[in-house]
Design a protein around this motif. Sequence first.
Motif, PDB file in Angstrom:
ATOM      1  N   GLN A  82      49.457  46.994  24.530  1.00 15.84           N
ATOM      2  CA  GLN A  82      48.488  47.242  24.170  1.00 15.84           C
ATOM      3  C   GLN A  82      48.200  49.007  24.149  1.00 15.84           C
ATOM      4  N   ALA A  83      48.052  48.536  25.477  1.00 15.45           N
ATOM      5  CA  ALA A  83      48.275  50.363  26.133  1.00 15.45           C
ATOM      6  C   ALA A  83      49.009  51.314  25.983  1.00 15.45           C
ATOM      7  N   GLY A  84      50.324  50.926  25.847  1.00 17.00           N
ATOM      8  CA  GLY A  84      51.813  51.606  25.113  1.00 17.00           C
ATOM      9  C   GLY A  84      51.329  51.754  24.358  1.00 17.00           C
ATOM     10  N   GLN A  98      64.179  56.285  23.692  1.00 15.27           N
ATOM     11  CA  GLN A  98      64.571  54.622  24.159  1.00 15.27           C
ATOM     12  C   GLN A  98      64.188  54.985  25.672  1.00 15.27           C
ATOM     13  N   ARG A  99      64.026  56.067  26.220  1.00 12.92           N
ATOM     14  CA  ARG A  99      64.081  56.031  28.032  1.00 12.92           C
ATOM     15  C   ARG A  99      62.434  56.840  28.093  1.00 12.92           C
ATOM     16  N   LEU A 100      62.269  57.145  26.936  1.00 12.84           N
ATOM     17  CA  LEU A 100      60.276  57.214  26.902  1.00 12.84           C
ATOM     18  C   LEU A 100      59.832  56.331  26.815  1.00 12.84           C
ATOM     19  N   LEU A 101      60.427  55.712  26.294  1.00 11.22           N
ATOM     20  CA  LEU A 101      59.174  54.285  25.416  1.00 11.22           C
ATOM     21  C   LEU A 101      59.646  53.058  26.916  1.00 11.22           C
ATOM     22  N   GLN A 102      60.381  53.465  27.680  1.00  9.37           N
ATOM     23  CA  GLN A 102      61.237  52.615  29.089  1.00  9.37           C
ATOM     24  C   GLN A 102      59.699  52.749  29.338  1.00  9.37           C
ATOM     25  N   ALA A 149      51.973  55.452  22.632  1.00 14.27           N
ATOM     26  CA  ALA A 149      53.054  56.181  21.786  1.00 14.27           C
ATOM     27  C   ALA A 149      52.385  56.890  20.663  1.00 14.27           C
ATOM     28  N   GLU A 150      51.559  56.345  20.252  1.00 13.28           N
ATOM     29  CA  GLU A 150      50.680  56.728  19.251  1.00 13.28           C
ATOM     30  C   GLU A 150      50.196  57.729  19.287  1.00 13.28           C
ATOM     31  N   ARG A 151      49.712  58.655  19.845  1.00 14.17           N
ATOM     32  CA  ARG A 151      49.221  59.509  20.629  1.00 14.17           C
ATOM     33  C   ARG A 151      49.866  60.819  21.119  1.00 14.17           C
ATOM     34  N   GLY A 211      53.028  47.262  20.453  1.00 22.52           N
ATOM     35  CA  GLY A 211      53.003  46.689  21.325  1.00 22.52           C
ATOM     36  C   GLY A 211      54.107  45.369  21.418  1.00 22.52           C
ATOM     37  N   PRO A 212      53.872  44.112  21.151  1.00 22.96           N
ATOM     38  CA  PRO A 212      55.173  43.411  21.012  1.00 22.96           C
ATOM     39  C   PRO A 212      56.556  44.260  21.210  1.00 22.96           C
ATOM     40  N   THR A 213      56.877  45.127  20.898  1.00 24.90           N
ATOM     41  CA  THR A 213      58.006  45.806  20.921  1.00 24.90           C
ATOM     42  C   THR A 213      58.289  46.766  22.273  1.00 24.90           C
ATOM     43  N   LEU A 214      57.684  46.671  22.529  1.00 28.35           N
ATOM     44  CA  LEU A 214      57.442  47.673  24.466  1.00 28.35           C
ATOM     45  C   LEU A 214      57.814  46.658  24.916  1.00 28.35           C
TER      46      LEU A 214
END
Length: 82
Positions: free
Chosen positions: A17-19, A4-8, A23-25, A32-35
């Motif tokens: 989109q860039a996030g 959770q903290r990493l995704l934040q 995250a995929e890598r 993207g919408p979830t981020l």
Amino acid sequence: MSLQRLLQHIALALGGQAGERLAERLATPVSGPTLLRLIRSMDLPKVPELPDRTAAAGRTDRQAPTAPEPHHHPRPTRIHQT
């Protein structure tokens, strides 16, 4: 660091989109919408309002100042000597 903290951190640094691509890598696929939803759900500090600088500059039309016209210098002409 929790997922959770990493995704934040990814969401705040890169957005949607860039996030999503980062995250995929990192082998943590997320959309993207979830981020973006993650950002909206965070308790972020409020940004203070900026003072109205137009009144301080004596302008009342609330338009940004314009740059003065540049001085145009004629190009030097080449003199061909033959």
